[in-house]
Scaffold this motif. Structure first.
Motif, PDB file in Angstrom:
ATOM      1  N   CYS A   1      95.770 -17.452 -16.083  1.00  0.00           N
ATOM      2  CA  CYS A   1      96.148 -16.100 -15.652  1.00  0.00           C
ATOM      3  C   CYS A   1      97.126 -15.436 -16.615  1.00  0.00           C
ATOM      4  O   CYS A   1      97.033 -14.225 -16.875  1.00  0.00           O
ATOM      5  CB  CYS A   1      96.738 -16.147 -14.246  1.00  0.00           C
TER       6      CYS A   1
ATOM      7  N   THR B   1      89.627  -8.940 -13.717  1.00  0.00           N
ATOM      8  CA  THR B   1      89.884  -8.135 -12.524  1.00  0.00           C
ATOM      9  C   THR B   1      89.645  -8.886 -11.224  1.00  0.00           C
ATOM     10  O   THR B   1      90.076  -8.442 -10.170  1.00  0.00           O
ATOM     11  CB  THR B   1      88.999  -6.882 -12.525  1.00  0.00           C
ATOM     12  N   SER B   2      88.943 -10.018 -11.288  1.00  0.00           N
ATOM     13  CA  SER B   2      88.565 -10.741 -10.073  1.00  0.00           C
ATOM     14  C   SER B   2      88.378 -12.204 -10.426  1.00  0.00           C
ATOM     15  O   SER B   2      87.715 -12.523 -11.422  1.00  0.00           O
ATOM     16  CB  SER B   2      87.270 -10.153  -9.502  1.00  0.00           C
ATOM     17  N   TYR B   3      88.957 -13.088  -9.624  1.00  0.00           N
ATOM     18  CA  TYR B   3      88.843 -14.531  -9.861  1.00  0.00           C
ATOM     19  C   TYR B   3      88.165 -15.226  -8.685  1.00  0.00           C
ATOM     20  O   TYR B   3      88.534 -14.993  -7.523  1.00  0.00           O
ATOM     21  CB  TYR B   3      90.224 -15.180 -10.015  1.00  0.00           C
TER      22      TYR B   3
ATOM     23  N   ALA C   1      95.770  -8.655 -16.912  1.00  0.00           N
ATOM     24  CA  ALA C   1      94.912  -7.710 -16.203  1.00  0.00           C
ATOM     25  C   ALA C   1      93.519  -7.604 -16.807  1.00  0.00           C
ATOM     26  O   ALA C   1      92.687  -6.833 -16.311  1.00  0.00           O
ATOM     27  CB  ALA C   1      95.575  -6.332 -16.196  1.00  0.00           C
TER      28      ALA C   1
ATOM     29  N   ARG D   1      84.860 -10.957 -14.452  1.00  0.00           N
ATOM     30  CA  ARG D   1      85.280 -11.855 -13.380  1.00  0.00           C
ATOM     31  C   ARG D   1      85.628 -13.207 -13.999  1.00  0.00           C
ATOM     32  O   ARG D   1      85.076 -13.599 -15.027  1.00  0.00           O
ATOM     33  CB  ARG D   1      84.179 -12.066 -12.343  1.00  0.00           C
TER      34      ARG D   1
ATOM     35  N   ALA E   1      98.575 -13.409 -11.006  1.00  0.00           N
ATOM     36  CA  ALA E   1      97.642 -12.296 -11.218  1.00  0.00           C
ATOM     37  C   ALA E   1      97.709 -11.347 -10.033  1.00  0.00           C
ATOM     38  O   ALA E   1      96.768 -11.238  -9.244  1.00  0.00           O
ATOM     39  CB  ALA E   1      96.223 -12.821 -11.410  1.00  0.00           C
TER      40      ALA E   1
ATOM     41  N   ALA F   1      94.745  -8.837  -9.430  1.00  0.00           N
ATOM     42  CA  ALA F   1      93.352  -9.302  -9.414  1.00  0.00           C
ATOM     43  C   ALA F   1      92.874  -9.544  -7.997  1.00  0.00           C
ATOM     44  O   ALA F   1      93.651  -9.891  -7.101  1.00  0.00           O
ATOM     45  CB  ALA F   1      93.214 -10.587 -10.227  1.00  0.00           C
TER      46      ALA F   1
END
Length: 410
Positions: free
Chosen positions: A165, A173-175, A170, A125, A216, A219
């Protein structure tokens, strides 16, 4: 079974001087506080995988071999590798860490964390693309000359998000795109020098999320905040207003990150606390998910403020409280990531940020200061094992984040 470190912290003497007293009858030998029975480390990572859930932790950078809550500390890394399928940097992707001034970036420390995660098969993350409070913005951003109009402020923010970014693509996966933008005292949005130059907080947050989606597209984009289930009705109302505004303006926000720095502040029985606090919290979560947002437990730990010094008592109460909270949270299928804010009490941010009044180490994390598993570690495993399986592939997109023409579009 995880091979865990066995060292323990040693206490010092009383340091007092010698006092001569008259002969007395021997005092009775005090009964020592029983040592809690050893706890075996449960297989959290395996249990989570069977349910379509990921468990993880915050992790810090440190020099190789340092005594730290870092992947560079082999004993601590063993905990991460036993339990975690996803990591998040504790500080190393914040503006203060990677952007020393308006013209430069330094990703050295976060690059090392990400390389470790990838080598161990863990997802990552990103925390955070914008921590929207004056006291957490770097000094240069608060004193920067943004000039007339919004062009310079727009450049500073979009350049920051684009740089991060584009560098990681990739691999993240999560911001947490925006962190803590709501004032808990009023429910209004904080302003910073950057947001004032951009025409206000709302425009700033919207720009952050729109830029993140453009850079992204695969994401999960998260708004992250610390509204808690112990109270904070004004804070929750402000977050709900923000989330409704995002939806109404078509801002691409996929999930609410719930920091979950929960705490026990009284001697009230744990079952009573859980029962009393749950209805308002469930109503809040129902509104959030009803708006189409997914959920992330992004920073879980348990303050033991209202508990006595006795370790066994504290550990049992913390475990029961964490279990009650996780049972409620995992009842929502929209929740698939559960991250603690550190694995060991020894390295918890709470030890320095908010120490106990009695000087005892807080018992806030799944493992103790000797890196041994605690009842909380077992409680996390039990809650995940009892949760319903998430259906379908691991999907990050939600209806709240749909943008026509994107991969999330119709």
């Amino acid at each position: 079974m995880l091979a865990l470190a066995t060292g323990a912290c040693s206490g010092g003497g009383d340091g007092g001087g010698s006092i001569v007293t008259p002969p007395q009858s021997p005092a009775p030998t005090p009964t020592p506080t029983p040592t809690p029975p050893p706890v075996s480390a449960a297989d959290i990572r395996g249990a989570a995988a069977t349910k379509g859930i990921r468990f993880g932790s915050a992790v810090a950078w440190a020099a190789a071999g340092a005594d730290a809550g870092s992947f560079a500390n082999p004993a601590y890394a063993a905990l991460l590798e036993h339990d975690c399928a996803i990591l998040v940097p504790e500080n190393e992707l914040k503006w203060q860490s990677i952007r020393p001034d308006a013209a430069r970036f330094d990703f050295t420390r976060f690059d090392a964390i990400l390389a470790y995660a990838e080598a161990k098969g863990m997802a990552m993350r990103g925390h955070t693309l914008l921590w929207h409070q004056r006291r957490w913005m770097p000094g240069w951003a608060e004193s920067h000359d943004y000039g007339a109009g919004t062009a310079e402020a727009t450049r500073i923010l979009t350049e920051h998000i684009q740089t991060v970014c584009r560098r990681y693509g990739a691999r993240i996966t999560s911001y947490d795109v925006v962190n803590e933008a709501v004032d808990p005292a009023s429910g209004a949005l904080y302003e910073t020098a950057l947001s004032q130059a951009l025409g206000g907080a709302q425009a700033t947050l919207d720009l952050a999320f729109r830029t993140a989606r453009a850079e992204a597209p695969g994401a999960q984009l998260v708004y992250n905040d610390y509204m808690g289930w112990e109270g904070g009705a004004t804070h929750r109302a402000g977050v709900l207003a923000l989330l409704r505004g995002f939806r109404d303006r078509g801002v691409p926000v996929d999930a609410l990150g719930i920091q979950s720095h929960i705490g026990i502040y009284s001697a009230t029985p744990i079952a009573t606390l859980v029962a009393n606090q749950s209805p308002a919290w469930r109503a809040f979560l129902d509104e959030v998910t009803g708006l189409g947002y997914k959920l992330v437990i992004s920073e879980l730990d348990v303050r033991d403020t209202g508990l006595p010094a006795d370790v066994a008592t504290r550990d049992q109460a913390v475990a029961e409280y964490a279990r009650g909270y996780l049972d409620l949270m995992l009842g929502y299928p929209q929740l698939r990531d559960v991250l603690v804010w550190g694995m060991s009490d020894k390295y918890s941010w709470l030890q320095s940020f908010e120490p106990r009044a009695d000087g005892q180490l807080r018992r806030a994390c799944p493992y103790d200061a000797a890196l041994q598993p605690k009842p909380m570690q077992n409680a996390i495993h039990a809650a995940i094992a009892a949760a319903s399986a998430r259906q379908g592939p691991y999907s990050l997109a939600t209806t709240a984040g749909i943008i026509a023409g994107s991969e999330y579009g119709p």
